[in-house]
Design a protein around this motif. Structure first.
Motif, mmCIF file in Angstrom:
data_model
loop_
_atom_site.group_PDB
_atom_site.id
_atom_site.type_symbol
_atom_site.label_atom_id
_atom_site.label_comp_id
_atom_site.label_asym_id
_atom_site.label_seq_id
_atom_site.Cartn_x
_atom_site.Cartn_y
_atom_site.Cartn_z
ATOM 1 N N VAL A 85 0.824 -1.164 -0.165
ATOM 2 C CA VAL A 85 -0.216 0.115 -0.098
ATOM 3 C C VAL A 85 0.797 1.348 -0.139
ATOM 4 C CG1 VAL A 85 -1.937 1.292 1.055
ATOM 5 C CG2 VAL A 85 -1.850 -1.342 1.155
ATOM 6 N N LEU A 86 0.883 2.121 -1.104
ATOM 7 C CA LEU A 86 1.590 3.343 -1.261
ATOM 8 C C LEU A 86 0.584 4.797 -1.126
ATOM 9 C CD1 LEU A 86 4.112 2.415 -3.901
ATOM 10 C CD2 LEU A 86 4.588 2.402 -1.392
ATOM 11 N N ASN A 96 9.156 6.911 1.369
ATOM 12 C CA ASN A 96 10.333 5.842 1.504
ATOM 13 C C ASN A 96 9.687 4.942 2.551
ATOM 14 O OD1 ASN A 96 11.973 6.969 -0.049
ATOM 15 N ND2 ASN A 96 12.707 8.591 1.339
ATOM 16 N N ARG A 97 9.044 5.295 3.656
ATOM 17 C CA ARG A 97 8.617 4.282 4.691
ATOM 18 C C ARG A 97 7.649 3.161 4.130
ATOM 19 N NH1 ARG A 97 7.319 8.395 9.984
ATOM 20 N NH2 ARG A 97 9.395 8.924 10.189
ATOM 21 N N ALA A 98 6.872 3.599 3.426
ATOM 22 C CA ALA A 98 5.772 2.722 2.528
ATOM 23 C C ALA A 98 6.429 1.686 1.768
ATOM 24 C CB ALA A 98 4.644 3.407 1.839
ATOM 25 N N MET A 99 7.475 2.282 0.939
ATOM 26 C CA MET A 99 8.294 1.305 0.027
ATOM 27 C C MET A 99 9.277 0.228 0.960
ATOM 28 S SD MET A 99 9.720 3.998 -2.792
ATOM 29 C CE MET A 99 10.581 2.869 -3.563
ATOM 30 N N VAL A 100 9.676 0.919 2.189
ATOM 31 C CA VAL A 100 10.492 -0.143 3.008
ATOM 32 C C VAL A 100 9.563 -1.098 3.681
ATOM 33 C CG1 VAL A 100 11.826 -0.146 5.327
ATOM 34 C CG2 VAL A 100 12.145 1.641 3.671
ATOM 35 N N GLN A 106 7.714 -8.296 1.471
ATOM 36 C CA GLN A 106 8.442 -9.135 0.351
ATOM 37 C C GLN A 106 9.641 -10.062 0.929
ATOM 38 O OE1 GLN A 106 10.014 -7.349 -3.108
ATOM 39 N NE2 GLN A 106 9.448 -8.987 -4.330
ATOM 40 N N ARG A 107 10.395 -9.435 1.753
ATOM 41 C CA ARG A 107 11.615 -10.313 2.556
ATOM 42 C C ARG A 107 11.199 -11.257 3.342
ATOM 43 N NH1 ARG A 107 13.936 -9.714 7.287
ATOM 44 N NH2 ARG A 107 16.175 -10.578 7.321
ATOM 45 N N GLU A 108 10.124 -11.014 4.185
ATOM 46 C CA GLU A 108 9.510 -12.175 4.959
ATOM 47 C C GLU A 108 8.930 -13.298 4.118
ATOM 48 O OE1 GLU A 108 6.843 -10.236 7.501
ATOM 49 O OE2 GLU A 108 8.176 -9.027 8.866
#
Length: 410
Positions: A85-86, A96-100, A106-108
């Motif tokens: 969600v952006l 930036n926080r939303a992309m992180v 995605q990493r999890e």
């Protein structure tokens, strides 16, 4: 004149000297072989697992444009998945926080997929490792199976069997060579025992038979004095008792070994013959012999099995009470032939049951001058039962007497 058979060759000796402090360490012992085997298997499994995890990790970390949770469209950032969600408007820090957060999610997901694939890989490697370890352990320990099979064949009185294990001079070969050497000594000992029993049978029976013949000749003389006839009858009874003792001892010695030559024998027929031979003595004492004898065919020696039944029935008749009874039954039960001899008689304490099976032992007396036997009947019965792979059990009967139960494999 035929030549005597050559003695069996001695088993091969280890090629290493047990007193050498260096050479045993260099032998391919079972410990070293198992250490190398399982250590190598662990190393190979570890290398395979690390390789699989590396490949899975590299695949999980491979980033393609289609895998990104967002994309840039005409200078704007738009999400490409439902879980990313952006904000449509906001400052650069908010974007930036939303992309992180999207990248973290995605990493999890990638780690969860890596863990799931790693578990499947570990499960597959575990199955392969267990199957390979089972096969290799069976190959290493196969000499133990050979030793066990030879020991079972030797237990069947086949003392000519040898292991003759080939291979490296490890602990198993040392055990097999020692076992072969022990079998050589046992075979010589049993052969010597058989020769002794054969010689003793001849040497002991001959003088007793001569004495019996001389006594019977003197007793047949009608002009012999009464005192001499009475003495002759006493000596003849003593000689007969000695013959029974010798026959019992020889039979006990022969029956200690397991029977190799077996034939079908019906326990009902054996028991009926024993009853017929004892019926006159039972009628003289006023003892009734009864019981139903169903067919029960076992594998064994008919003469020895008849001796078991005869000894048990004779004891049941002789150690009985006036107007008593003896019940002789046979049946097949749970794959075994069963012979049961029950009788009335004096009360037998349970703690004296085991003593009855010892040679020359009777109830509350030892080596006495009883006219009921020489004290070897139950010893012979137990020895013959063991030689046939069976057993005999005695139990006190409520009210007096015994219940003798013989079980033999069919």
């Amino acid at each position: 004149m035929t030549a005597a058979p050559a003695p069996p060759a001695a088993p091969p000796k280890p090629t290493w000297d047990p007193r050498d402090p260096v050479r045993p360490l260099l032998r391919p012992t079972i410990r070293i072989r198992l250490t190398l085997l399982y250590g190598g298997m662990f190393l190979i499994a570890g290398i395979l697992l690390l390789s699989i995890i590396y490949l899975l990790t590299a695949q999980a970390l491979q980033v393609r444009v289609s895998d990104l949770p967002f994309e840039i469209q005409s200078g704007q950032v738009a999400a490409t998945t439902d879980w990313c969600v952006l904000p449509r408007q906001g400052t650069g820090e908010q974007f930036n926080r939303a992309m992180v957060a999207c990248l973290q999610h995605q990493r999890e997901m990638a780690l969860d997929d890596l863990l799931r694939r790693s578990l499947f890989a570990l499960l597959g490697l575990s199955i392969i490792a267990f199957a390979f370890g089972y096969a290799m352990a069976g190959r290493v320990l196969s000499p133990l199976g050979r030793i066990t099979r030879t020991a079972r064949q030797v237990a069947g009185s086949d003392l000519s069997r040898r292991i003759e294990l080939d291979g490296p001079d490890d602990e198993l070969k040392e055990l097999a060579d020692t076992f072969d050497e022990m079998l050589d000594r046992l075979e010589r000992a049993f052969s010597a025992q058989q020769r002794f029993v054969a010689n003793a049978s001849h040497e002991l029976r001959t003088p007793l038979a001569i004495n019996r013949t001389l006594l019977e000749v003197h007793l047949s003389d009608p002009g012999a004095p009464v005192e001499l006839q009475q003495l002759g009858k006493t000596l003849l009874a003593t000689n007969e008792r000695s013959e029974q003792l010798v026959e019992g001892l020889l039979l006990l010695a022969r029956s200690d070994n397991e029977i190799v030559d077996r034939k079908p024998v019906d326990l009902a027929e054996v028991a009926s013959r024993a009853v017929d031979q004892t019926r006159a003595e039972a009628e003289a004492k006023g003892v009734e012999i009864r019981g139903e004898r169903a067919p029960a065919v076992v594998q064994g020696n008919g003469v020895l099995l008849e001796r078991i039944a005869l000894n048990l029935v004779q004891n049941a008749v002789r150690y009985n009470v006036p107007d008593g009874w003896v019940e002789v039954t046979t049946e097949t039960e749970q794959g075994q032939g069963v012979l049961v001899v029950s009788n009335t008689g004096p009360v037998v304490p349970a703690y004296e049951i085991d003593n009855l099976f010892e040679p020359f032992r009777r109830l509350r007396q030892e080596r006495t001058g009883s006219d009921k036997g020489v004290g070897l009947g139950l010893s012979i019965a137990r020895s013959v039962a063991r030689a046939h792979g069976g057993r005999i059990i005695a139990e006190p009967r409520e009210g007096g007497g015994l219940v003798m139960r013989v079980t033999l494999p069919v």
